[in-house]
Write an enzyme that holds these catalytic residues in place. Structure first.
Site, PDB file in Angstrom:
ATOM      1  CB  SER A  45      40.244   3.913 -33.855  1.00  0.00           C
ATOM      2  OG  SER A  45      39.972   4.291 -32.533  1.00  0.00           O
ATOM      3  CG  ASP A 207      40.356   0.943 -31.476  1.00  0.00           C
ATOM      4  OD1 ASP A 207      41.114   0.766 -32.447  1.00  0.00           O
ATOM      5  OD2 ASP A 207      40.077   2.060 -31.024  1.00  0.00           O
TER       6      ASP A 207
END
Length: 375
Positions: A45, A207
């Protein structure tokens, strides 16, 4: 034979500014022209963005940290996602129209916010060609970025490394060699529902924390003997004012984000500690036969509640985003960590950098010992 040290940078949106403060404390221990003290870097991320930037400056640790410090201290929300009234309204109208279209016509990914500005920022700041040059010169062994596939629900570690590293495959997770690009960064940082998924190799990814069963798997497969983890999980003081009331939507959303970004990493660290304790009881020859080895870890995490810090800077958010969050029940008084992930404003990110530096300095002797630094 020297030990391979890996750096693991977890996800957490704007919280990733904290990682820069920790690195600022570490970089003071090395000469100005020294390369990064990590052979392996693994990021997820927003942590993947920090990891990639470091990898492009692997030959000069000071320059890499200085650049990241400057970027995070001058951050604005509009550099990550569209935050003006017109930008937010236009995107929400587009998403509403998408909901009325058939699946065959609806080819674009849906999301609450439009993070197109982030792509432009990454293209401007990161020279991906430097990664291969640094690997070729020996300044870096490998870098991996974790992303989650929405097609098969597997976790993928996309890595760029020297020729000593091979692909790997385990239950619902695998490592694939590739040449990293902006698309990989956009994919690993696409917070579910908040930012759109990204298409990579005929599949859609989001993500990296979503399907990440073992965050420490990548650095271990890449050959790490020791792992430094900058964990963004912060202490949270539960509010008990309305103990009998049902938790608000904003509070539940905050718990979901905390779970996605922190729980698997904490569990993996516990599992690694148990394996290390077990190996200490097994003779070396037997340990080699079961293909396990001791991995030392150093974990640095926030000493203060990042959600409370974010609440102090809530009014720094663009007014359009404050109104949008208010619609979901989020304001400066809400017991929710949502704001701490989305507040990409320099007052907040600078506060996190300073906290990271302070937390690292309180453990500076432990850090020196981990990196075998005598002075």
């Amino acid at each position: 034979m020297s030990e391979s040290i890996a750096l693991v940078l977890g996800g957490g949106g704007a919280r990733a500014a904290y990682q820069i403060g920790v690195l600022k404390a570490l970089v003071q221990l090395y000469p100005r022209n020294h390369h990064i003290p990590f052979e392996i870097i693994s990021g997820t991320s927003a942590g993947a963005i920090n990891a990639t930037s470091l990898a492009t400056h692997a030959s000069c640790f000071h320059l890499g940290v200085k650049k990241l410090d400057w970027v995070w201290r001058h951050f604005e929300t509009k550099k990550v996602y569209r935050s003006s009234f017109w930008g937010v309204f236009k995107h929400l109208c587009k998403m509403a129209l998408k909901g009325l279209q058939s699946d065959k016509m609806n080819t674009d990914a849906g999301s609450l916010l439009d993070n197109a500005p982030l792509r432009g920022l990454l293209n401007q700041l990161i020279d991906f060609q430097r990664i291969e040059r640094n690997i070729g010169s020996g300044a870096l062994k490998a870098i991996s970025l974790d992303a989650s596939s929405y097609n098969d629900s597997h976790s993928y570690s996309f890595f760029q490394a020297n020729n000593t590293v091979s692909d790997w495959k385990r239950a619902r997770r695998q490592g694939n060699r590739c040449t990293l690009t902006t698309d990989h960064l956009m994919a690993t940082s696409a917070i579910p529902l908040v930012f759109p998924s990204i298409k990579l190799n005929q599949a859609y990814f989001g993500d990296g924390s979503v399907h990440q069963l073992s965050p420490l798997s990548s650095p271990i497969h890449l050959g790490a003997d020791k792992i430094m983890v900058i964990n963004l999980d912060s202490p949270h003081q539960q509010h008990h004012n309305d103990i009998d009331a049902h938790p608000k939507t904003a509070t539940i959303a905050g718990h979901l984000l905390d779970t996605i970004f922190s729980d698997t990493l904490n569990s993996d660290l516990e599992r690694l500690e148990r394996i290390n304790s077990t190996l200490a009881l097994i003779p070396d020859n037997n340990a080699k036969q079961i293909h396990l080895r001791k991995i030392d870890t150093l974990v640095i995490k926030p000493s203060e509640d990042l959600s409370e810090i974010a609440a102090r800077y809530f009014k720094e958010l663009p007014i359009a985003i404050r109104i949008l969050l208010k619609f979901f029940g989020v304001d400066c008084e809400t017991d929710s960590s949502v704001v701490s992930y989305l507040l990409f404003e320099k007052a907040y990110t600078s506060a996190l950098i300073d906290l990271g530096y302070q937390d690292a300095m309180t453990q500076i002797d432990t850090i020196k010992q981990f990196f075998n630094i005598e002075h």
